[in-house]
Scaffold this motif. Structure first.
Motif, PDB file in Angstrom:
ATOM      1  N   HIS A  10       9.555 -13.104   3.713  1.00 28.40           N
ATOM      2  CA  HIS A  10       9.007 -11.796   3.316  1.00 28.40           C
ATOM      3  C   HIS A  10      10.093 -10.750   3.029  1.00 28.40           C
ATOM      4  N   PHE A  22      15.523 -20.827  -6.605  1.00 26.23           N
ATOM      5  CA  PHE A  22      14.305 -20.150  -7.062  1.00 26.23           C
ATOM      6  C   PHE A  22      13.094 -20.591  -6.245  1.00 26.23           C
ATOM      7  N   ARG A  23      13.022 -21.886  -5.894  1.00 28.80           N
ATOM      8  CA  ARG A  23      11.877 -22.391  -5.116  1.00 28.80           C
ATOM      9  C   ARG A  23      11.733 -21.655  -3.786  1.00 28.80           C
ATOM     10  N   LEU A  51      12.127 -18.606  -3.208  1.00 35.50           N
ATOM     11  CA  LEU A  51      11.350 -17.370  -3.359  1.00 35.50           C
ATOM     12  C   LEU A  51       9.917 -17.635  -2.935  1.00 35.50           C
ATOM     13  N   LEU A  52       9.421 -18.796  -3.355  1.00 33.49           N
ATOM     14  CA  LEU A  52       8.054 -19.182  -3.024  1.00 33.49           C
ATOM     15  C   LEU A  52       7.940 -19.576  -1.553  1.00 33.49           C
ATOM     16  N   TYR A  53       8.862 -20.449  -1.106  1.00 34.57           N
ATOM     17  CA  TYR A  53       8.727 -20.964   0.257  1.00 34.57           C
ATOM     18  C   TYR A  53       8.869 -19.851   1.296  1.00 34.57           C
ATOM     19  N   SER A 107       8.306 -16.503   0.490  1.00 34.83           N
ATOM     20  CA  SER A 107       7.559 -15.307   0.044  1.00 34.83           C
ATOM     21  C   SER A 107       8.489 -14.101  -0.139  1.00 34.83           C
ATOM     22  N   ILE A 108       9.521 -14.302  -0.928  1.00 34.83           N
ATOM     23  CA  ILE A 108      10.495 -13.234  -1.189  1.00 34.83           C
ATOM     24  C   ILE A 108      10.121 -12.534  -2.499  1.00 34.83           C
ATOM     25  N   THR A 109       9.818 -11.251  -2.407  1.00 36.73           N
ATOM     26  CA  THR A 109       9.428 -10.490  -3.598  1.00 36.73           C
ATOM     27  C   THR A 109      10.667 -10.006  -4.353  1.00 36.73           C
ATOM     28  N   ILE A 110      10.605 -10.095  -5.688  1.00 36.11           N
ATOM     29  CA  ILE A 110      11.668  -9.535  -6.535  1.00 36.11           C
ATOM     30  C   ILE A 110      11.112  -8.318  -7.253  1.00 36.11           C
ATOM     31  N   LEU A 149       3.382 -15.351  -7.805  1.00 42.04           N
ATOM     32  CA  LEU A 149       3.933 -16.707  -7.855  1.00 42.04           C
ATOM     33  C   LEU A 149       3.298 -17.518  -6.735  1.00 42.04           C
ATOM     34  N   LEU A 182       4.865 -23.961  -7.967  1.00 40.00           N
ATOM     35  CA  LEU A 182       5.892 -24.383  -8.938  1.00 40.00           C
ATOM     36  C   LEU A 182       5.784 -25.892  -9.120  1.00 40.00           C
ATOM     37  N   ILE A 184       7.972  -9.812  -9.342  1.00 40.49           N
ATOM     38  CA  ILE A 184       7.519 -11.168  -8.987  1.00 40.49           C
ATOM     39  C   ILE A 184       7.164 -11.175  -7.505  1.00 40.49           C
ATOM     40  N   PRO A 231       5.910 -13.731  -4.861  1.00 44.27           N
ATOM     41  CA  PRO A 231       5.505 -15.040  -4.349  1.00 44.27           C
ATOM     42  C   PRO A 231       4.641 -14.831  -3.103  1.00 44.27           C
TER      43      PRO A 231
END
Lengths: 333, 333
Positions: free
Chosen positions: A237, A260-261, A263-265, A267-270, B242, B245, B270, B272
């Motif tokens: 997070h 990049f994956r 970010l999903l695993y 839950s990191i917001t950009i 997101l 993937l 973005i 996630p």
């Protein structure tokens, strides 16, 4: 009486990396002042990474880019005025060509009122750099005391202010910069808790060791390599403020993130942002920055090259990472 | 009395693409039931993309992954109970091995109460798929009437629900899916405004033509190619949720985005997310989903393969994009 001036423009579309011989100096005769127009002389040209995109594309917010004519931020002095709102001697912030003198419409000028700060500060700590840093830390990242924040290009004009603001707010702050000299500046002058040299062989390990509790907030100015390093140490997070991609302005290649994956695993917001979209907060930002400056709680440096004729070297040097703080070309007085 | 069962496990670490012969069926004897344990028989195995990561890494939330033993979501029936909370005949949601029968601790079971819905729906529209879609559209994207939303893997179990929820909320919804059959399902059965076939040669042009006012919200399930297409048509300040993937779970290569710079230039955030972090909203989500289902305003499909022995084919087929909606293996009754 006609006024002539030197003017920097581009010879063609820069190839892969922008080089000094992509620029040439021509001479132009300025038009006589129309109603509401003023003749301005830049004191300082702002040497900014974002211009690289316009230089490469011959396309930018101003029409002149399509002819390879450079338009950048300046602090200028009004030399002659055909406007009721400005008079000779006024100091103004304005976009202008890289010229000795320029003709600008009054609507584009923002007056700088007399202040204890040097005029150049209005291109840096009290201008776009300071506002970008303040907006990024307080509005985009919403930094809170006790959080850990990392920032890339930490010795740069934005990065160095980001870290100092975050320290004021009670964060633990780790910078990322290139070379021992920059890292020393970041820690010793700017007061960061640590600064990791991305040119060191064990950069990622050293970064991880500096943040045993992980990273909650990251401020990105550079590009993929720094983002990957930040994602690796980010807590679940975490939030990343994306402010710049200086490593990627000089080519069009895809940007590849090894992590990049994650970010999903995790839950990191950009959150990419541009400070101009936070105009309603500028009053508060300027007040807080000025107060910290007055109290000696914010420091900044400038890398100044003297002489319009050296603007291309200043630009290429900035892109290469020469110097610290705000990059400027001093043109007039 | 000892119970033996067939059990799917992995032969080794799958190479680049997961294939059916990466799996083998062995036979194990189950331990006798301890206190609080129950013997369960899966009615349905949930065939989920996220498992690919654990299959490749032999590492997941459950310890058994380190031995190449698969643990996935199931709807199961209690066959025999050594728990005071469950009795034979109960239907439960639980993680379980890909086996004919399994022994699970009561703490891992969630009872499914009698309902008009088929048991399989608790793995799809009333389970993780529906919750993921609802959380993504309402909590992550905060979709509002009048906005335009795009979603990739639009014929999939999550994507098809995402679009239907967004339609309920008054959005214009454009799906992205592979092949004419899936696109027809998305438009004709799920009621999307349009669906663009990413296998068509002029995919990006067709997508752009379908969203003349640009895209405000995008829901990503697939990967870089879809993200690039979405970024290209995104409006300034758009938001991308997101969620998955799937195109990148079967290798470790960096993920390259041709349009990554545009995230910055257009200030596209973005976000996630994983639905489990929104547990406080599940009550509302289930209520709204059930109400829409009861009113016939949500439709869903299932791709069901019969027989535990066909689980690997079901898994590989799902990864390849066979079928629409929720992928399931039917094991028992």
């Amino acid at each position: 009486m006609s006024v002539t001036t030197r003017r920097w423009r581009l010879r063609g579309r820069p190839s892969e990396l922008i080089r000094t011989d992509d620029f040439y100096l021509d001479e132009v005769t300025l038009p006589t002042l129309g109603a509401g127009e003023v003749l301005t002389r830049p004191l300082f040209l702002s040497i900014d990474p974002y211009l690289a995109k316009f230089m490469r594309e011959w396309q930018g917010p101003q029409a002149e880019w399509s002819e390879g004519i450079i338009v950048g931020r300046t602090v200028s002095r009004v030399i002659e005025s055909n406007s009721e709102r400005f008079q000779a001697g006024d100091l103004v912030l304005c976009n202008a060509h890289w010229q000795d003198v320029d003709v600008r419409p009054e609507a584009e000028l923002n007056r700088i009122r007399a202040s204890a700060m040097p005029a150049s500060a209005y291109l840096g700590i009290l201008g776009s750099s300071g506002l970008t840093a303040w907006v990024g830390v307080t509005q985009v990242l919403n930094a809170q005391a006790g959080q850990t924040l990392t920032v890339s290009a930490a010795a740069g004009t934005v990065g160095s202010i980001v870290g100092q603001i975050a320290k004021q707010l009670g964060c633990k702050v780790i910078g990322i910069a290139g070379g021992a000299g920059k890292c020393a500046y970041v820690v010793e002058e700017c007061g960061f808790d640590a600064c990791i040299d991305y040119k060191s062989a064990d950069f990622e390990q050293r970064l991880a060791a500096a943040v045993p509790n992980g990273v909650d907030l990251h401020f990105e100015n550079v590009g993929a390599r720094m983002l990957d390093a930040a994602i690796a140490v980010a807590n679940p997070h975490a939030t990343i403020a994306l402010c710049g991609l200086i490593a990627h302005y000089q080519d069009d290649r895809p940007i590849a993130l090894a992590r990049f994956r994650d970010l999903l695993y995790k839950s990191i917001t950009i959150k990419p942002f541009h400070f101009v979209h936070f105009e309603s907060t500028f009053g508060l930002a300027r007040k807080q920055l000025s107060s910290w400056l007055a109290d000696g709680q914010l420091t900044f440096r400038e890398t100044i090259i003297e002489g319009l004729e050296h603007a291309p070297e200043a630009y290429v040097g900035m892109l290469k990472g020469d110097g610290v703080g705000k990059h400027l070309v001093k043109v007039g007085d």
